[in-house]
Design a protein around this motif. Structure first.
Motif, PDB file in Angstrom:
ATOM      1  N   UNK A   1       0.810  -1.217   0.000  1.00 20.83           N
ATOM      2  CA  UNK A   1       0.000   0.000   0.000  1.00 20.83           C
ATOM      3  C   UNK A   1       0.850   1.277   0.000  1.00 20.83           C
ATOM      4  N   UNK A   2       2.148   1.132  -0.295  1.00 20.37           N
ATOM      5  CA  UNK A   2       3.053   2.285  -0.291  1.00 20.37           C
ATOM      6  C   UNK A   2       3.791   2.334  -1.625  1.00 20.37           C
ATOM      7  N   UNK A   3       3.734   3.496  -2.262  1.00 28.11           N
ATOM      8  CA  UNK A   3       4.446   3.681  -3.525  1.00 28.11           C
ATOM      9  C   UNK A   3       5.921   3.975  -3.248  1.00 28.11           C
ATOM     10  N   UNK A   4       6.734   3.971  -4.309  1.00 29.73           N
ATOM     11  CA  UNK A   4       8.175   4.183  -4.189  1.00 29.73           C
ATOM     12  C   UNK A   4       8.517   5.499  -3.497  1.00 29.73           C
ATOM     13  N   UNK A   5       7.659   6.508  -3.655  1.00 29.06           N
ATOM     14  CA  UNK A   5       7.932   7.803  -3.023  1.00 29.06           C
ATOM     15  C   UNK A   5       7.447   7.867  -1.576  1.00 29.06           C
ATOM     16  N   UNK A   6       6.881   6.764  -1.066  1.00 26.47           N
ATOM     17  CA  UNK A   6       6.431   6.701   0.316  1.00 26.47           C
ATOM     18  C   UNK A   6       4.966   7.050   0.523  1.00 26.47           C
ATOM     19  N   UNK A   7       4.281   7.470  -0.522  1.00 20.40           N
ATOM     20  CA  UNK A   7       2.871   7.834  -0.372  1.00 20.40           C
ATOM     21  C   UNK A   7       1.993   6.590  -0.431  1.00 20.40           C
ATOM     22  N   UNK A   8       0.859   6.667   0.264  1.00 19.66           N
ATOM     23  CA  UNK A   8      -0.091   5.555   0.292  1.00 19.66           C
ATOM     24  C   UNK A   8      -0.898   5.515  -0.992  1.00 19.66           C
ATOM     25  N   UNK A   9      -1.301   4.322  -1.376  1.00 17.75           N
ATOM     26  CA  UNK A   9      -2.176   4.164  -2.541  1.00 17.75           C
ATOM     27  C   UNK A   9      -3.041   2.928  -2.354  1.00 17.75           C
ATOM     28  N   UNK A  10      -4.115   2.861  -3.114  1.00 17.94           N
ATOM     29  CA  UNK A  10      -4.992   1.700  -3.091  1.00 17.94           C
ATOM     30  C   UNK A  10      -4.416   0.657  -4.050  1.00 17.94           C
ATOM     31  N   UNK A  11      -4.293  -0.566  -3.581  1.00 15.53           N
ATOM     32  CA  UNK A  11      -3.714  -1.653  -4.361  1.00 15.53           C
ATOM     33  C   UNK A  11      -4.624  -2.001  -5.541  1.00 15.53           C
ATOM     34  N   UNK A  12      -4.017  -2.299  -6.681  1.00 10.41           N
ATOM     35  CA  UNK A  12      -4.748  -2.733  -7.864  1.00 10.41           C
ATOM     36  C   UNK A  12      -5.052  -4.227  -7.725  1.00 10.41           C
ATOM     37  N   UNK A  13      -6.328  -4.571  -7.590  1.00 13.38           N
ATOM     38  CA  UNK A  13      -6.716  -5.974  -7.442  1.00 13.38           C
ATOM     39  C   UNK A  13      -7.398  -6.505  -8.706  1.00 13.38           C
ATOM     40  N   UNK A  14      -7.320  -5.761  -9.790  1.00  8.03           N
ATOM     41  CA  UNK A  14      -8.044  -6.129 -11.016  1.00  8.03           C
ATOM     42  C   UNK A  14      -7.577  -7.449 -11.623  1.00  8.03           C
ATOM     43  N   UNK A  15      -6.367  -7.884 -11.362  1.00  6.11           N
ATOM     44  CA  UNK A  15      -5.864  -9.132 -11.934  1.00  6.11           C
ATOM     45  C   UNK A  15      -6.109 -10.344 -11.023  1.00  6.11           C
ATOM     46  N   UNK A  16      -6.619 -10.101  -9.821  1.00  2.37           N
ATOM     47  CA  UNK A  16      -6.844 -11.200  -8.890  1.00  2.37           C
ATOM     48  C   UNK A  16      -8.052 -12.029  -9.298  1.00  2.37           C
ATOM     49  N   UNK A  17      -8.014 -13.304  -8.928  1.00  4.80           N
ATOM     50  CA  UNK A  17      -9.095 -14.233  -9.232  1.00  4.80           C
ATOM     51  C   UNK A  17     -10.231 -14.045  -8.237  1.00  4.80           C
ATOM     52  N   UNK A  18     -11.442 -14.004  -8.757  1.00  5.76           N
ATOM     53  CA  UNK A  18     -12.624 -13.904  -7.904  1.00  5.76           C
ATOM     54  C   UNK A  18     -12.891 -15.250  -7.254  1.00  5.76           C
ATOM     55  N   UNK A  19     -13.048 -15.247  -5.918  1.00  2.08           N
ATOM     56  CA  UNK A  19     -13.367 -16.468  -5.181  1.00  2.08           C
ATOM     57  C   UNK A  19     -14.391 -16.144  -4.107  1.00  2.08           C
ATOM     58  N   UNK A  20     -14.994 -17.188  -3.551  1.00  4.55           N
ATOM     59  CA  UNK A  20     -15.862 -17.011  -2.390  1.00  4.55           C
ATOM     60  C   UNK A  20     -14.969 -16.772  -1.188  1.00  4.55           C
ATOM     61  N   UNK A  21     -15.304 -15.772  -0.407  1.00  2.52           N
ATOM     62  CA  UNK A  21     -14.479 -15.393   0.736  1.00  2.52           C
ATOM     63  C   UNK A  21     -15.367 -15.179   1.952  1.00  2.52           C
ATOM     64  N   UNK A  22     -14.806 -15.495   3.111  1.00  7.99           N
ATOM     65  CA  UNK A  22     -15.548 -15.361   4.365  1.00  7.99           C
ATOM     66  C   UNK A  22     -14.566 -15.036   5.475  1.00  7.99           C
ATOM     67  N   UNK A  23     -14.998 -14.233   6.426  1.00  5.10           N
ATOM     68  CA  UNK A  23     -14.181 -13.941   7.610  1.00  5.10           C
ATOM     69  C   UNK A  23     -15.093 -13.807   8.815  1.00  5.10           C
ATOM     70  N   UNK A  24     -14.583 -14.236   9.966  1.00 10.45           N
ATOM     71  CA  UNK A  24     -15.296 -14.108  11.235  1.00 10.45           C
ATOM     72  C   UNK A  24     -14.410 -13.378  12.219  1.00 10.45           C
ATOM     73  N   UNK A  25     -14.998 -12.396  12.913  1.00 10.43           N
ATOM     74  CA  UNK A  25     -14.283 -11.628  13.936  1.00 10.43           C
ATOM     75  C   UNK A  25     -15.103 -11.636  15.216  1.00 10.43           C
ATOM     76  N   UNK A  26     -14.433 -11.320  16.321  1.00  9.76           N
ATOM     77  CA  UNK A  26     -15.121 -11.258  17.605  1.00  9.76           C
ATOM     78  C   UNK A  26     -14.668 -10.043  18.399  1.00  9.76           C
ATOM     79  N   UNK A  27     -15.488  -9.666  19.352  1.00 10.93           N
ATOM     80  CA  UNK A  27     -15.164  -8.666  20.372  1.00 10.93           C
ATOM     81  C   UNK A  27     -15.993  -9.036  21.591  1.00 10.93           C
ATOM     82  N   UNK A  28     -15.595  -8.540  22.748  1.00 10.98           N
ATOM     83  CA  UNK A  28     -16.342  -8.816  23.975  1.00 10.98           C
ATOM     84  C   UNK A  28     -16.657  -7.509  24.681  1.00 10.98           C
ATOM     85  N   UNK A  29     -17.901  -7.382  25.121  1.00 11.62           N
ATOM     86  CA  UNK A  29     -18.310  -6.255  25.943  1.00 11.62           C
ATOM     87  C   UNK A  29     -18.508  -6.784  27.354  1.00 11.62           C
ATOM     88  N   UNK A  30     -17.813  -6.171  28.318  1.00 12.96           N
ATOM     89  CA  UNK A  30     -17.916  -6.572  29.723  1.00 12.96           C
ATOM     90  C   UNK A  30     -18.781  -5.557  30.449  1.00 12.96           C
TER      91      UNK A  30
END
Length: 176
Positions: free
Chosen positions: A12-41
């Motif tokens: 996510x960093x260009x040669x000059x040190x600035x941030x940029x959005x990664x080009x994902x246009x060449x990536x293969x489309x797949x089914x994706x899933x993620x699970x996260x948790x948090x706890x409230x006390x």
């Protein structure tokens, strides 16, 4: 003039040190899933009100569930370098524990070219914040902690899960 990242540089960093959005246009489309948790006390008394939908502001879990779903859908608007994704499904679950804590779980699914870990984390954190907002009138000292990704599947890097012993002891030194 566009500067592409160096092959050995951070994605996510260009040669000059600035941030940029990664080009994902060449990536293969797949089914994706993620699970996260948090706890409230909170306290056992507040938890009893939450489970009975008896909070002064109304049904805290229903509000938190909708907030989590909305959070997942808005991730790319909140996290600067996240790609907008076609979210297929968001599931927000709550596990109320007698000692006065609520485990919040968020699972996000898509079919796309990049993962949904950030969407799952945004969903679980938004749900936790909404739950806190719903109970703060009766417990200003509630604590939110333990936010993390538990599992992900799909994409080039494949699938992984946090080991069961790490799920039971999130403050331990082991890391997946």
């Amino acid at each position: 003039m566009s500067q592409e990242p160096l092959p050995s540089a951070l994605s996510h960093v260009r040669a000059d040190g600035s941030a940029h959005m990664v080009d994902v246009s060449a990536k293969v489309e797949t089914s994706r899933e993620a699970t996260a948790e948090a706890t409230l006390h909170t306290t056992a008394e507040v938890l009893a009100l939450v489970s009975a939908a008896g909070m002064p502001k109304g049904d805290a879990l229903a509000v938190a569930r909708i907030a989590g779903i909305m959070g997942a859908k808005k991730t790319s608007e909140l996290i600067p370098l996240c790609h907008p994704l076609p979210i297929s499904k968001v599931v927000i679950d709550f596990e109320l524990e007698a000692a006065g804590s609520v485990r919040i779980l968020a699972t996000v699914k898509t079919r796309g070219v990049t993962g949904v870990e950030m969407e799952a984390l945004t969903a679980v954190s938004t749900a936790a914040l909404a739950l806190y907002d719903m109970i703060k009138a009766v417990d200003k000292h509630a604590i939110i902690d333990g936010m993390r990704v538990l599992a992900k599947s799909g994409g080039k890097s494949g699938s992984w899960n946090i080991a069961p012993q790490q799920q039971e002891n999130p403050q331990g030194e082991l890391r997946a």
